[in-house]
Write a protein that holds these residues in place. Sequence first.
Motif, PDB file in Angstrom:
ATOM      1  N   ARG A 162      11.555   5.355   7.923  1.00 56.82           N
ATOM      2  CA  ARG A 162      10.648   6.394   8.428  1.00 56.82           C
ATOM      3  C   ARG A 162      11.223   7.793   8.239  1.00 56.82           C
ATOM      4  O   ARG A 162      10.498   8.739   7.945  1.00 56.82           O
ATOM      5  CB  ARG A 162      10.356   6.155   9.913  1.00 56.82           C
ATOM      6  CG  ARG A 162       9.532   4.925  10.214  1.00 56.82           C
ATOM      7  CD  ARG A 162       9.353   4.771  11.701  1.00 56.82           C
ATOM      8  NE  ARG A 162       8.608   5.878  12.258  1.00 56.82           N
ATOM      9  CZ  ARG A 162       7.312   5.825  12.581  1.00 56.82           C
ATOM     10  NH1 ARG A 162       6.638   4.718  12.377  1.00 56.82           N
ATOM     11  NH2 ARG A 162       6.709   6.877  13.091  1.00 56.82           N
ATOM     12  N   ASP A 163      12.536   7.934   8.424  1.00 55.55           N
ATOM     13  CA  ASP A 163      13.149   9.262   8.322  1.00 55.55           C
ATOM     14  C   ASP A 163      13.053   9.828   6.910  1.00 55.55           C
ATOM     15  O   ASP A 163      13.161  11.042   6.714  1.00 55.55           O
ATOM     16  CB  ASP A 163      14.621   9.193   8.742  1.00 55.55           C
ATOM     17  CG  ASP A 163      14.781   8.847  10.215  1.00 55.55           C
ATOM     18  OD1 ASP A 163      13.807   9.050  10.964  1.00 55.55           O
ATOM     19  OD2 ASP A 163      15.860   8.360  10.601  1.00 55.55           O
ATOM     20  N   ALA A 164      12.858   8.947   5.927  1.00 60.35           N
ATOM     21  CA  ALA A 164      12.766   9.414   4.544  1.00 60.35           C
ATOM     22  C   ALA A 164      11.347   9.848   4.167  1.00 60.35           C
ATOM     23  O   ALA A 164      11.146  10.400   3.085  1.00 60.35           O
ATOM     24  CB  ALA A 164      13.243   8.327   3.585  1.00 60.35           C
ATOM     25  N   LEU A 165      10.385   9.598   5.033  1.00 59.50           N
ATOM     26  CA  LEU A 165       9.013  10.015   4.759  1.00 59.50           C
ATOM     27  C   LEU A 165       8.903  11.518   4.968  1.00 59.50           C
ATOM     28  O   LEU A 165       9.287  12.049   6.014  1.00 59.50           O
ATOM     29  CB  LEU A 165       8.041   9.274   5.670  1.00 59.50           C
ATOM     30  CG  LEU A 165       8.027   7.743   5.508  1.00 59.50           C
ATOM     31  CD1 LEU A 165       7.071   7.114   6.510  1.00 59.50           C
ATOM     32  CD2 LEU A 165       7.652   7.356   4.096  1.00 59.50           C
ATOM     33  N   ALA A 248       0.686   4.003   0.868  1.00 57.37           N
ATOM     34  CA  ALA A 248       1.053   4.805  -0.300  1.00 57.37           C
ATOM     35  C   ALA A 248      -0.035   5.827  -0.625  1.00 57.37           C
ATOM     36  O   ALA A 248       0.259   6.968  -0.996  1.00 57.37           O
ATOM     37  CB  ALA A 248       1.312   3.886  -1.492  1.00 57.37           C
ATOM     38  N   ARG A 249      -1.291   5.434  -0.480  1.00 61.22           N
ATOM     39  CA  ARG A 249      -2.390   6.376  -0.738  1.00 61.22           C
ATOM     40  C   ARG A 249      -2.345   7.534   0.254  1.00 61.22           C
ATOM     41  O   ARG A 249      -2.532   8.695  -0.117  1.00 61.22           O
ATOM     42  CB  ARG A 249      -3.736   5.659  -0.640  1.00 61.22           C
ATOM     43  CG  ARG A 249      -4.925   6.493  -1.108  1.00 61.22           C
ATOM     44  CD  ARG A 249      -6.232   5.840  -0.741  1.00 61.22           C
ATOM     45  NE  ARG A 249      -6.473   5.924   0.687  1.00 61.22           N
ATOM     46  CZ  ARG A 249      -7.018   6.985   1.290  1.00 61.22           C
ATOM     47  NH1 ARG A 249      -7.376   8.043   0.590  1.00 61.22           N
ATOM     48  NH2 ARG A 249      -7.211   6.990   2.599  1.00 61.22           N
ATOM     49  N   GLN A 250      -2.079   7.228   1.524  1.00 60.42           N
ATOM     50  CA  GLN A 250      -2.010   8.276   2.540  1.00 60.42           C
ATOM     51  C   GLN A 250      -0.861   9.249   2.259  1.00 60.42           C
ATOM     52  O   GLN A 250      -0.971  10.455   2.517  1.00 60.42           O
ATOM     53  CB  GLN A 250      -1.812   7.644   3.930  1.00 60.42           C
ATOM     54  CG  GLN A 250      -2.994   6.861   4.450  1.00 60.42           C
ATOM     55  CD  GLN A 250      -4.016   7.730   5.145  1.00 60.42           C
ATOM     56  OE1 GLN A 250      -3.792   8.912   5.381  1.00 60.42           O
ATOM     57  NE2 GLN A 250      -5.162   7.151   5.467  1.00 60.42           N
ATOM     58  N   LEU A 251       0.241   8.724   1.721  1.00 58.57           N
ATOM     59  CA  LEU A 251       1.416   9.559   1.468  1.00 58.57           C
ATOM     60  C   LEU A 251       1.410  10.185   0.077  1.00 58.57           C
ATOM     61  O   LEU A 251       2.308  10.956  -0.258  1.00 58.57           O
ATOM     62  CB  LEU A 251       2.690   8.729   1.652  1.00 58.57           C
ATOM     63  CG  LEU A 251       2.925   8.184   3.071  1.00 58.57           C
ATOM     64  CD1 LEU A 251       4.130   7.273   3.095  1.00 58.57           C
ATOM     65  CD2 LEU A 251       3.102   9.326   4.064  1.00 58.57           C
ATOM     66  N   GLY A 252       0.426   9.814  -0.756  1.00 62.53           N
ATOM     67  CA  GLY A 252       0.325  10.397  -2.089  1.00 62.53           C
ATOM     68  C   GLY A 252       1.380   9.903  -3.059  1.00 62.53           C
ATOM     69  O   GLY A 252       1.866  10.680  -3.891  1.00 62.53           O
ATOM     70  N   CYS A 253       1.728   8.622  -2.972  1.00 63.76           N
ATOM     71  CA  CYS A 253       2.716   8.060  -3.888  1.00 63.76           C
ATOM     72  C   CYS A 253       2.305   6.630  -4.233  1.00 63.76           C
ATOM     73  O   CYS A 253       1.247   6.164  -3.817  1.00 63.76           O
ATOM     74  CB  CYS A 253       4.118   8.079  -3.266  1.00 63.76           C
ATOM     75  SG  CYS A 253       4.290   7.018  -1.807  1.00 63.76           S
ATOM     76  N   SER A 254       3.127   5.942  -5.003  1.00 60.12           N
ATOM     77  CA  SER A 254       2.879   4.536  -5.314  1.00 60.12           C
ATOM     78  C   SER A 254       3.683   3.668  -4.353  1.00 60.12           C
ATOM     79  O   SER A 254       4.606   4.140  -3.675  1.00 60.12           O
ATOM     80  CB  SER A 254       3.300   4.235  -6.756  1.00 60.12           C
ATOM     81  OG  SER A 254       4.701   4.388  -6.907  1.00 60.12           O
ATOM     82  N   VAL A 255       3.328   2.389  -4.304  1.00 56.75           N
ATOM     83  CA  VAL A 255       4.043   1.466  -3.424  1.00 56.75           C
ATOM     84  C   VAL A 255       5.519   1.404  -3.821  1.00 56.75           C
ATOM     85  O   VAL A 255       6.407   1.322  -2.966  1.00 56.75           O
ATOM     86  CB  VAL A 255       3.400   0.066  -3.469  1.00 56.75           C
ATOM     87  CG1 VAL A 255       4.226  -0.942  -2.683  1.00 56.75           C
ATOM     88  CG2 VAL A 255       1.984   0.120  -2.913  1.00 56.75           C
ATOM     89  N   GLU A 256       5.781   1.464  -5.125  1.00 53.00           N
ATOM     90  CA  GLU A 256       7.162   1.392  -5.604  1.00 53.00           C
ATOM     91  C   GLU A 256       7.993   2.588  -5.135  1.00 53.00           C
ATOM     92  O   GLU A 256       9.220   2.498  -5.061  1.00 53.00           O
ATOM     93  CB  GLU A 256       7.194   1.311  -7.131  1.00 53.00           C
ATOM     94  CG  GLU A 256       6.639   0.020  -7.707  1.00 53.00           C
ATOM     95  CD  GLU A 256       5.118  -0.064  -7.660  1.00 53.00           C
ATOM     96  OE1 GLU A 256       4.586  -1.173  -7.777  1.00 53.00           O
ATOM     97  OE2 GLU A 256       4.480   0.998  -7.499  1.00 53.00           O
TER      98      GLU A 256
END
Length: 267
Positions: A162-165, A248-256
């Motif tokens: 979580r801290d890396a988000l 991932a969609r909410q954060l604007g990135c891919s699952v990877e």
Amino acid sequence: MFHFPRAFLVVLALLLTGPARAVEPGSPLRIQPPPRPRPVVTPPASRPRPVELARFLESPGRDEASVRLWLRFNREAQGIAQGTRDFLDTLGRFNAQAPQEVLLAHEHVRLDAELIATNHELVALAEARKLLLDELGRSDPDNALLDGERPPPWSPDGTLERDALVGPLSPAVDRLLARLASVDRLLASLEEQLLPAAEESLGSALISLSSGEASLLEVLEGLRFLNRQQRAHLELRTQRELLLLELARQLGCSVEQLPWASAPPQG
């Protein structure tokens, strides 16, 4: 009395009426209303992927990642049903070789009913896959995975860091993380307890059947219990992938690109 020149009055009328340049002297003045402001058009937000399993299985949409996940679910569900049919075929051969006093008439009927139900499930899964591919304009007459359609492996198990988000987390992201944690707990319980217990129970019932210490119905009940755990495992895996896709969609990135606290082997 002083009179303004007629030409001066005409010029004054033109200045007061603005756009009404064709007004004749002596005609009523027409004041045009101000133009209405145009509504501000905002681009539509990207459509969220379904995160409820039942809705997803009914309609995965056209997103490539969702379609691949649906195909994987369908393929693995077929694998579970095929394994059940193979097991029932083995029981059927035992049934044919066993003395009549070992298997009772109602057990014969139950075995046949289980086999019919399993065959029906296999046909339904294959038909659902064909219908989805038809809707997407893909032809697959042999019901085999097409080139480029093999789904990726399950996302790795583990806890998201979580801290890396980046940035403050929205309520939607917090809810997704809470649901992911709940699914992970259920998966761990199922993999470590329920699935091994179901496999051991079925093996024990099968051995007891061969020695005459258990009935065929006990074996069939053990098989159904194992099937429920296998299907629950597949559904939890799929639910977890849906949540990860939406996160991932909410954060604007891919699952990877999601930050994992650990990097265990692919599931």
